[in-house]
Design an enzyme around this catalytic site. Structure first.
Site, PDB file in Angstrom:
ATOM      1  N   ASP A   1       0.848  -1.200   0.000  1.00 18.30           N
ATOM      2  CA  ASP A   1       0.000   0.000   0.000  1.00 18.30           C
ATOM      3  C   ASP A   1       0.878   1.242   0.000  1.00 18.30           C
ATOM      4  OD1 ASP A   1      -2.157  -1.700   0.273  1.00 18.30           O
ATOM      5  OD2 ASP A   1      -2.265  -1.453   2.457  1.00 18.30           O
TER       6      ASP A   1
HETATM    7  N1  URA Z   1      -1.179  -5.905   4.019  1.00 18.72           N
HETATM    8  C1  URA Z   1      -1.690  -4.652   4.007  1.00 18.72           C
HETATM    9  O1  URA Z   1      -2.727  -4.403   4.588  1.00 18.72           O
HETATM   10  N2  URA Z   1      -1.019  -3.705   3.325  1.00 18.72           N
HETATM   11  C2  URA Z   1       0.148  -3.912   2.694  1.00 18.72           C
HETATM   12  O2  URA Z   1       0.727  -2.999   2.100  1.00 18.72           O
HETATM   13  C3  URA Z   1       0.671  -5.211   2.714  1.00 18.72           C
HETATM   14  C4  URA Z   1      -0.001  -6.188   3.397  1.00 18.72           C
END
Ligand code: URA
Length: 232
Positions: free
Chosen positions: A101
């Site tokens: 993310d």
């Molecule tokens: N899980 C999440 O919620 N976000 C990420 O970036 C990676 C794993």
């Protein structure tokens, strides 16, 4: 391999463009300027264009320390992209072996080898990913068992695969999961009534984020690291 062919492969240039680049006198092979496209580049030679080493043709395997605020995509109308951190040619051939993310930091693997990245991202291979997680509310005694049993996420048919939780302190844990559903870590903690304040990926399979890398820096994987994905 001929020097002009080497440049075509490495830079994505046409033969005409490669010839022009070579004629400009900016190309060296092992430190010696070469002005002929027919020059034979020996295995292991170092080819430079304008003083910068050109990647030899062939697959690339990169480990990047993704900082906060960069998206894992080629283009984004709003945020900076993780590709902007790379100083590479033929960028369009590269892809992420598992995204993070925009606000997640840490280990991102980038390659142009689709079979290799499939090995990491395909649910069939259940590749481990380890995250350090900082939580808004205190860790509950029930969490370890809940992760081990699997957690039912909203809009998913089956619970998550068993995951391992190591408690560091009241608000910090290290979580290892064996799949990669959308926003999985944040959704797992949300299902337990908590909220992820910050998330950092430390490891994918055998590959650990190199502690020598600063946020935004990257390096190529060693052969041993590349092979570790196949040997799992
Ligand atoms: N899980 C999440 O919620 N976000 C990420 O970036 C990676 C794993």
């Amino acid at each position: 391999m001929r020097l002009d062919k080497f440049l075509c492969d490495a830079l994505g240039a046409t033969r005409k463009e490669a010839t022009k680049i070579i004629k400009s006198g900016d190309v060296t092979v092992d430190g010696v300027m070469q002005k002929s496209g027919a020059f034979k580049v020996a295995e292991g030679s170092e080819v430079e264009w304008q003083g910068r080493e050109i990647n030899k043709p062939g697959p690339r395997y990169i480990m990047l320390f993704k900082p906060d605020g960069f998206v894992c995509s080629h283009e984004d109308g709003f945020n900076q992209t993780a590709f902007m951190l790379l100083d590479e040619v033929k960028m369009e051939t590269l892809h992420f072996a598992g995204r993070l993310d925009v606000d997640t930091t840490g280990l991102v693997l980038i390659t142009d080898d689709g079979q290799w990245s499939h090995r990491i991202t395909s649910p069939k291979h259940k590749c481990d990913k380890t995250y350090r997680v900082w939580l808004a509310d205190p860790v509950q005694a029930s969490y370890q068992q809940a992760f081990a049993d699997g957690i039912q996420l909203k809009n998913e048919k089956a619970p998550t695969l068993p995951a391992q939780l190591e408690v560091i302190d009241d608000h910090e844990v290290v979580l290892t999961i064996h799949e990669g559903k959308y926003h999985q870590v944040k959704r797992m903690f949300a299902a337990l009534g908590n909220k992820v304040e910050a998330l950092h990926r430390e490891r994918i399979g055998e590959l650990e984020l190199d502690e020598m890398l600063e946020p935004g820096e990257y390096r190529y994987l060693t052969q041993e690291e590349i092979d570790s994905v196949w040997n799992k």
